[in-house]
Design an enzyme around this catalytic site. Sequence first.
Site, PDB file in Angstrom:
ATOM      1  N   CYS A 105      12.129  23.640  20.569  1.00  0.00           N
ATOM      2  CA  CYS A 105      12.084  24.526  19.226  1.00  0.00           C
ATOM      3  C   CYS A 105      12.438  23.709  17.860  1.00  0.00           C
ATOM      4  CB  CYS A 105      13.347  25.669  19.318  1.00  0.00           C
ATOM      5  SG  CYS A 105      13.097  26.358  21.018  1.00  0.00           S
ATOM      6  N   ASP A 106      13.416  22.683  17.956  1.00  0.00           N
ATOM      7  CA  ASP A 106      13.961  22.287  16.690  1.00  0.00           C
ATOM      8  C   ASP A 106      13.800  20.764  16.662  1.00  0.00           C
ATOM      9  OD1 ASP A 106      15.078  24.729  16.372  1.00  0.00           O
ATOM     10  OD2 ASP A 106      16.899  24.129  17.682  1.00  0.00           O
ATOM     11  N   CYS A 120      17.539  23.635  22.198  1.00  0.00           N
ATOM     12  CA  CYS A 120      16.215  23.621  22.498  1.00  0.00           C
ATOM     13  C   CYS A 120      15.544  22.614  21.767  1.00  0.00           C
ATOM     14  CB  CYS A 120      15.548  25.206  22.102  1.00  0.00           C
ATOM     15  SG  CYS A 120      13.712  25.239  22.358  1.00  0.00           S
TER      16      CYS A 120
END
Length: 312
Positions: A142-143, A139
């Site tokens: 997300c990261d 992701c």
Amino acid sequence: MEITKQEPQIFDTAIVGAGPAGLSAAVYLSRYALKPIVIGELFGGTATKSHEIGNWLGDEKIAGFDFAKKAIEHAKSYGVPFEVARVRGVEKEDLLFALELDNGTMVHARSVLLATGTEHRHLNIPGEQEFSGKGVSFCATCDGFFFGDKTVVVVGGSDSAAISALYLADIAKKVYVIYRGEELRAEPFWKKRIAENEKIEVVYNTNITEIKGEATVSEIVLDREYDGAQSIAVDGVFVEIGADPKIDFAEALQLQIDNEGYVVVDKGCMTSADGVWAAGDITTGSNKFKQIVTAASEGAIAANGIQMWLKR
């Protein structure tokens, strides 16, 4: 004093999955004056992880998180109950379906709508599992924050891979895109933006065979030589090679599944099991065109079929 046993609450439809398909169905079922419940682990679905949505009618550009928030609020405005849990199993008991949740709750409903979406495919190469969360991610939104001014690689050639690469290019120093084919499968819009971005370098006809590092990722090994070497120094690996339907919990329903693992549905999104519908990315519907708009439309179609079936 006589103690009476409390009867379990019975819903008209148990919607398994809280992405665009499930939330769309919840809105439509509520407007049909029915009583649905939405069960899911990630409310808003994988759309929440999208950096940018640019093809949802009415919003020229919207972040995935904002889209998901609006969809959730829309469903909740009708008083739809939400259960944050994973379904362990579902079985039919007489005329009702019983769904066992991982929080110990049992949900009973007259019909079921499966809208669980898909789960990420893995490269299944040395280092992928070992460095998951230590440089390997599934992701970008997300990261990606953790890779400021670093070098990363995106594996894949689809829209999601292209979007991830463009998002990471705003954060990282350098972005490689490793794709096994001769040309990216992404929409021309995304391919044009990638070609125009000086930070992104696409490596075609290539696979990653190993991910190396010590405490975190430091290198990827390729199946052929590129730019004079068979490895590239990177700090992060973002895997975007597609996804598979997530329906293992529904094995007891004995649904008809195609050879790719998708739930076979008719034009009304009903499955081969009486009282069970499916919508969104897990189905054979919409020509397997995995888009937010097709998922939402299948949710609406399923809701329409469910209300007619319940009336009968």
